[in-house]
Design an enzyme around this catalytic site. Structure first.
Site, PDB file in Angstrom:
ATOM      1  N   ARG A   1       8.367  24.237 -29.769  1.00 43.24           N
ATOM      2  CA  ARG A   1       8.604  24.334 -31.208  1.00 43.24           C
ATOM      3  C   ARG A   1      10.088  24.244 -31.596  1.00 43.24           C
ATOM      4  O   ARG A   1      10.444  23.560 -32.558  1.00 43.24           O
ATOM      5  CB  ARG A   1       8.052  25.683 -31.689  1.00 43.24           C
ATOM      6  CG  ARG A   1       8.039  25.849 -33.198  1.00 43.24           C
ATOM      7  CD  ARG A   1       7.720  27.310 -33.567  1.00 43.24           C
ATOM      8  NE  ARG A   1       6.580  27.835 -32.854  1.00 43.24           N
ATOM      9  CZ  ARG A   1       5.315  27.742 -33.266  1.00 43.24           C
ATOM     10  NH1 ARG A   1       5.057  27.182 -34.421  1.00 43.24           N
ATOM     11  NH2 ARG A   1       4.332  28.233 -32.555  1.00 43.24           N
TER      12      ARG A   1
ATOM     13  N   CYS B   1     -13.872  19.354 -46.664  1.00 43.81           N
ATOM     14  CA  CYS B   1     -14.891  20.212 -47.249  1.00 43.81           C
ATOM     15  C   CYS B   1     -14.967  21.555 -46.539  1.00 43.81           C
ATOM     16  O   CYS B   1     -15.916  21.832 -45.788  1.00 43.81           O
ATOM     17  CB  CYS B   1     -16.230  19.492 -47.230  1.00 43.81           C
ATOM     18  SG  CYS B   1     -16.135  18.008 -48.233  1.00 43.81           S
TER      19      CYS B   1
END
Ligand SMILES: *Cc1c(COP(=O)(O)O)cnc(C)c1O
Length: 415
Positions: free
Chosen positions: A279, A345
């Protein structure tokens, strides 16, 4: 530090307007800054490699081949967690002598692949895995270099899904049992005990947990040496955090980490230090560009519906993590609170909740900051959405480093 900033009203990656990139390549689009990546690599090299340390980039943060090639050219090694990652690392030209392999579930095939390629070491996570490595190495008439991953039982004070160094998590072997495991390993015919490994978690914002862990690991190394098991490599893991939110304070930089830890480590002579950042190298070197499709108001909320969803950037949905969202073009409109949501969704599909944003209009480009790590690498085809394209910016130049997937790509391989 990163090279994304406003020039006038327009947000740029180095010398390139992000709005122009969105127009040229479409959205959703991942954009990386080469200068930022090199800056971070150099920060680690200066901090750790002067004293002979090995820098292994954690591939799972971002395995794009163009990024890996750049890292290979800069002399970085790799921290891998699968056979697929080994394939990618080698393909990008990373030297096997600088590859370390962690993960709790390495298969016999993956172990054999890594043995044939002669990686630096396996970071072993269980007794049964150790036996398997011994067996596979025997079959190949070779010796497997190993480090045992110890779980030091320190609290890294980060999100539970990304903390690993507490006993309740699946990673590593309990440090109290390490001595016994090492004795077993030292007796195995096809095992060469090379080092010790810790990786206590991700998005760590303080040096203290690293220090607490080393205070348990270093005495263990000395005890092992006293009993004739001489380790040469100390892998301190990755996990240094980045700043996702302007309001937070900056996590320590590599120089501070090294400044704090290396003097401790040097008290035990003859150790090669391995460090495995992911990271902190690539996180704020990448952004995700997305376009506002629609806006709507319900009784309670303003929604900004964008064309990037949890399949493109999972972190907010998975960890509830915060990503700063900036307009590609600043304007003078008033701020209002809105949820920035994707087309998927699922109610869990959001990039930001109750966020103060300058009022967004249809068609405007938003820039999700700090998306370089665990962004594209965690993306999926959920809802049959082709995965996003990736672009590398270098000064005023830019180039596609991964094509946008097509509908055909979605069904490739289906029978
Ligand atoms: C994920 C991982 C890393 C990298 O972690 P970052 O937080 O991205 O620096 C390093 N080592 C191991 C073993 C990992 O699993």
């Amino acid at each position: 530090m990163h090279y994304f900033s406003y020039k006038g009203n327009e947000l740029h990656a180095e010398g390139v307007s992000l709005e122009a990139l969105a127009r040229e390549y479409g959205t959703p689009l991942y954009v990386y800054s080469k200068g930022t990546i090199i800056r971070h690599i150099n920060a680690y090299k200066e901090a750790f490699c002067g004293s002979g340390g090995v820098l292994c980039f954690a591939l799972k943060a971002n395995p794009n081949g163009a990024i890996l090639k750049l890292l290979a050219q800069e002399g970085a090694g790799a921290d891998i967690v699968s056979g697929g990652e080994l394939f990618r690392a080698l393909k990008a030209g990373i030297s096997p002598a600088r590859i370390v392999y962690a993960g709790v579930g390495k298969t016999a095939d993956e172990i054999a692949y890594a043995l044939r390629k002669k990686i630096l070491m396996f970071n072993v996570e269980s007794g049964e895995e150790l036996e398997m490595i011994n067996e596979v190495a025997g079959g190949l008439r070779t010796k497997a270099p190993v480090a045992l991953r110890v779980n030091p039982d320190v609290d890294p004070r980060t999100h539970p899904y990304i903390s690993t160094g507490l006993k309740k998590y699946k990673f590593g072997m309990p440090i109290e049992d390490a001595l016994e495991f090492y004795r077993k390993a030292a007796k195995m015919e096809h095992i060469q005990v090379r080092g010790i490994h810790q990786h206590i978690g991700s998005q760590l914002t303080e040096v203290a947990p690293f220090r607490d862990s080393l205070k348990k690991v270093l005495p263990l190394i000395e005890r092992l040496r006293a009993s004739g098991i001489g380790l040469t490599h100390l892998d301190i893991g990755g996990g240094l955090g980045i700043r996702y939110n302007k309001e937070e304070k900056d996590p320590p930089v590599p120089e501070e980490l090294a400044g704090d830890l290396l003097p401790l480590i040097k008290r035990v002579p003859g150790l090669t230090v391995v460090v495995e950042p992911g990271r902190s190298i690539i996180g704020n070197a990448g952004v995700l560009l997305t376009k506002c499709l629609y806006r709507k108001k319900t009784g309670e909320k303003n929604f900004v519906i964008v064309d990037a969803g949890m399949n493109d950037l999972l972190r907010p949905s998975l960890y509830g993590s915060f990503h700063e969202i900036l307009p590609a073009r600043k304007n003078r409109r008033a701020c209002q609170a809105a949820d920035v949501v994707g087309p998927i969704c699922e109610s869990g599909d959001f990039l930001a909740k109750d966020r103060q944003l300058q009022a967004v209009r249809q068609g405007e480009i938003l820039c999700v900051m700090g998306a370089g790590a665990y962004g594209h690498s965690m993306s999926s085809n959920y809802n049959s959405r082709p995965r996003a394209a990736e672009v590398m910016v270098d000064g005023k130049k830019h180039r596609l480093i991964r094509k946008r997937e097509t509908y055909r790509d979605l069904v490739k391989g289906e029978l």
